[in-house]
Design an enzyme around this catalytic site. Structure first.
Site, PDB file in Angstrom:
ATOM      1  N   ARG A  92      -9.271   1.143   9.106  1.00 34.51           N
ATOM      2  CA  ARG A  92      -8.886  -0.218   9.495  1.00 34.51           C
ATOM      3  C   ARG A  92      -9.977  -0.913  10.301  1.00 34.51           C
ATOM      4  O   ARG A  92      -9.799  -2.064  10.690  1.00 34.51           O
ATOM      5  CB  ARG A  92      -7.627  -0.163  10.349  1.00 34.51           C
ATOM      6  CG  ARG A  92      -6.326  -0.450   9.585  1.00 34.51           C
ATOM      7  CD  ARG A  92      -5.232  -0.244  10.600  1.00 34.51           C
ATOM      8  NE  ARG A  92      -4.004  -0.897  10.386  1.00 34.51           N
ATOM      9  CZ  ARG A  92      -2.926  -0.327   9.827  1.00 34.51           C
ATOM     10  NH1 ARG A  92      -2.998   0.861   9.322  1.00 34.51           N
ATOM     11  NH2 ARG A  92      -1.799  -0.983   9.766  1.00 34.51           N
ATOM     12  N   LYS A 123       0.830  -1.212   0.000  1.00 35.86           N
ATOM     13  CA  LYS A 123       0.000   0.000   0.000  1.00 35.86           C
ATOM     14  C   LYS A 123       0.866   1.264   0.000  1.00 35.86           C
ATOM     15  O   LYS A 123       0.627   2.182  -0.771  1.00 35.86           O
ATOM     16  CB  LYS A 123      -0.907   0.034   1.245  1.00 35.86           C
ATOM     17  CG  LYS A 123      -1.808  -1.174   1.416  1.00 35.86           C
ATOM     18  CD  LYS A 123      -2.716  -1.031   2.625  1.00 35.86           C
ATOM     19  CE  LYS A 123      -2.015  -0.960   3.974  1.00 35.86           C
ATOM     20  NZ  LYS A 123      -1.332  -2.210   4.396  1.00 35.86           N
ATOM     21  N   ARG A 166      11.627  -0.299  10.713  1.00 33.21           N
ATOM     22  CA  ARG A 166      10.481  -0.088  11.598  1.00 33.21           C
ATOM     23  C   ARG A 166      10.553  -1.018  12.793  1.00 33.21           C
ATOM     24  O   ARG A 166      10.811  -2.211  12.637  1.00 33.21           O
ATOM     25  CB  ARG A 166       9.170  -0.331  10.825  1.00 33.21           C
ATOM     26  CG  ARG A 166       8.706   0.878  10.072  1.00 33.21           C
ATOM     27  CD  ARG A 166       7.506   0.576   9.243  1.00 33.21           C
ATOM     28  NE  ARG A 166       6.379   0.019   9.984  1.00 33.21           N
ATOM     29  CZ  ARG A 166       5.147  -0.035   9.511  1.00 33.21           C
ATOM     30  NH1 ARG A 166       4.881   0.468   8.310  1.00 33.21           N
ATOM     31  NH2 ARG A 166       4.183  -0.564  10.218  1.00 33.21           N
ATOM     32  N   ARG A 191      -0.176  -7.941  13.989  1.00 28.47           N
ATOM     33  CA  ARG A 191      -0.693  -7.033  12.944  1.00 28.47           C
ATOM     34  C   ARG A 191      -1.558  -7.801  11.942  1.00 28.47           C
ATOM     35  O   ARG A 191      -2.579  -7.300  11.473  1.00 28.47           O
ATOM     36  CB  ARG A 191       0.466  -6.330  12.222  1.00 28.47           C
ATOM     37  CG  ARG A 191       1.065  -5.228  13.081  1.00 28.47           C
ATOM     38  CD  ARG A 191       2.499  -4.921  12.691  1.00 28.47           C
ATOM     39  NE  ARG A 191       2.616  -4.224  11.439  1.00 28.47           N
ATOM     40  CZ  ARG A 191       3.743  -4.180  10.713  1.00 28.47           C
ATOM     41  NH1 ARG A 191       4.828  -4.815  11.117  1.00 28.47           N
ATOM     42  NH2 ARG A 191       3.774  -3.521   9.595  1.00 28.47           N
ATOM     43  N   ARG A 210      12.610  -5.055   5.378  1.00 28.87           N
ATOM     44  CA  ARG A 210      12.389  -3.790   4.654  1.00 28.87           C
ATOM     45  C   ARG A 210      12.878  -2.614   5.493  1.00 28.87           C
ATOM     46  O   ARG A 210      12.923  -2.674   6.713  1.00 28.87           O
ATOM     47  CB  ARG A 210      10.922  -3.628   4.253  1.00 28.87           C
ATOM     48  CG  ARG A 210       9.984  -3.354   5.374  1.00 28.87           C
ATOM     49  CD  ARG A 210       8.558  -3.169   4.866  1.00 28.87           C
ATOM     50  NE  ARG A 210       7.672  -2.894   5.972  1.00 28.87           N
ATOM     51  CZ  ARG A 210       6.365  -2.658   5.851  1.00 28.87           C
ATOM     52  NH1 ARG A 210       5.797  -2.690   4.665  1.00 28.87           N
ATOM     53  NH2 ARG A 210       5.636  -2.398   6.912  1.00 28.87           N
TER      54      ARG A 210
HETATM   55  P1  AMP Z   1       1.004   1.013   9.208  1.00 27.47           P
HETATM   56  O1  AMP Z   1       2.182   1.870   8.899  1.00 27.47           O
HETATM   57  O2  AMP Z   1      -0.211   1.394   8.414  1.00 27.47           O
HETATM   58  O3  AMP Z   1       1.312  -0.449   9.117  1.00 27.47           O
HETATM   59  O4  AMP Z   1       0.622   1.302  10.738  1.00 27.47           O
HETATM   60  C1  AMP Z   1       1.545   1.049  11.789  1.00 27.47           C
HETATM   61  C2  AMP Z   1       0.805   0.953  13.112  1.00 27.47           C
HETATM   62  O5  AMP Z   1       0.128   2.188  13.402  1.00 27.47           O
HETATM   63  C3  AMP Z   1      -0.307  -0.097  13.161  1.00 27.47           C
HETATM   64  O6  AMP Z   1       0.194  -1.390  13.457  1.00 27.47           O
HETATM   65  C4  AMP Z   1      -1.186   0.467  14.287  1.00 27.47           C
HETATM   66  O7  AMP Z   1      -0.599   0.267  15.552  1.00 27.47           O
HETATM   67  C5  AMP Z   1      -1.133   1.963  13.990  1.00 27.47           C
HETATM   68  N1  AMP Z   1      -2.174   2.384  13.025  1.00 27.47           N
HETATM   69  C6  AMP Z   1      -1.970   2.925  11.795  1.00 27.47           C
HETATM   70  N2  AMP Z   1      -3.132   3.209  11.186  1.00 27.47           N
HETATM   71  C7  AMP Z   1      -4.107   2.825  12.034  1.00 27.47           C
HETATM   72  C8  AMP Z   1      -5.517   2.822  11.969  1.00 27.47           C
HETATM   73  N3  AMP Z   1      -6.181   3.295  10.886  1.00 27.47           N
HETATM   74  N4  AMP Z   1      -6.219   2.350  13.038  1.00 27.47           N
HETATM   75  C9  AMP Z   1      -5.580   1.892  14.138  1.00 27.47           C
HETATM   76  N5  AMP Z   1      -4.239   1.828  14.251  1.00 27.47           N
HETATM   77  C10 AMP Z   1      -3.495   2.295  13.218  1.00 27.47           C
END
Ligand code: AMP
Length: 216
Positions: free
Chosen positions: A89, A14, A163, A174, A128
């Site tokens: 989400r 994404k 990360r 996740r 990554r």
């Molecule tokens: P991502 O970079 O999108 O994988 O997000 C990293 C982390 O941020 C996730 O594992 C959640 O802990 C938090 N996070 C990001 N976006 C959301 C969302 N829309 N709702 C809840 N938690 C989020």
């Protein structure tokens, strides 16, 4: 104006796709994950509040992420459209997004689901990293920088970020959060006739073309 959600599990691509679409066509990427990581880096109250949750791989509350998106949607102007990456989400977030777009006289045009096998996701995520200066994405095995330690795009040296949540334990949580809380959105947007599915396993360009064909 086209507004688009990229939906898919962690590692589906994404972020890569959102970034390229923004660079090429001027979309504005709204990634709640990036916003939260920024808050963590800046050590704001919000950043401190979410750090532990993110490291574990759990979802932060709907209220927090909806607030972040609301702020951006009401302040960031653009004429091309928004790409929502990692948001919504949960079903509550999807409802809130619909209402927010309504309130600013906009609508959601497409939801693109990128699907990839779990096994591949693990390979993609473990290894990554990104350039901390320009954000270019790399992978130890599949896409290392051409010259070790130097970013191909901006040339900065030894400034790479791994990360904290890209490890096997967090990834399990996740993925669980994705299947439990986020995958119901597939049905939600299918019923609204917004959902399009794309195989997330091709090359970045192939997937990009497939997305372009949908949003044209
Ligand atoms: P991502 O970079 O999108 O994988 O997000 C990293 C982390 O941020 C996730 O594992 C959640 O802990 C938090 N996070 C990001 N976006 C959301 C969302 N829309 N709702 C809840 N938690 C989020």
């Amino acid at each position: 104006m086209k507004n688009l959600i990229l939906l898919g599990p962690p590692g589906a691509g994404k972020g890569t796709q959102a970034r390229t679409l923004c660079e090429k066509y001027g979309f504005v990427q709204l990634s709640t994950g990036d916003m939260l990581r920024e808050a963590k880096k800046d050590e704001t109250d919000l950043g401190r509040k979410v750090a532990g949750i993110m490291a574990k791989g759990e979802l932060v509350t709907d209220e927090i992420v909806i607030g972040l998106i609301e702020k951006k949607l009401t302040n960031d102007e653009n004429e091309i459209g928004f790409i929502f990456d990692g948001f919504p989400r949960t079903l509550a977030q999807a409802d809130a997004l619909g209402n927010l777009l309504d309130s600013i006289g906009q609508s959601l045009d497409h939801v693109v689901e990128l699907y990839v096998d779990d096994e591949k996701l693990v390979q993609r995520i473990i290894g990554r990293f990104t350039c901390s200066s320009c954000g270019e994405l790399y992978h130890k095995i599949t896409k290392p920088p051409e010259n070790a330690g130097i970013c191909d795009v901006c040339g900065s040296k030894d400034k790479f970020n791994f990360r904290q949540d890209d490890n096997e334990d967090s990834l399990k949580i996740r993925l669980l959060a994705y299947y439990r809380d986020t995958s119901p959105l597939i049905g939600y947007y299918h019923v609204l006739n917004k959902l399009r599915k794309i195989n997330g396993l091709g090359s970045v360009d192939e997937i990009q073309n497939n997305i372009r064909n949908i949003i044209k």
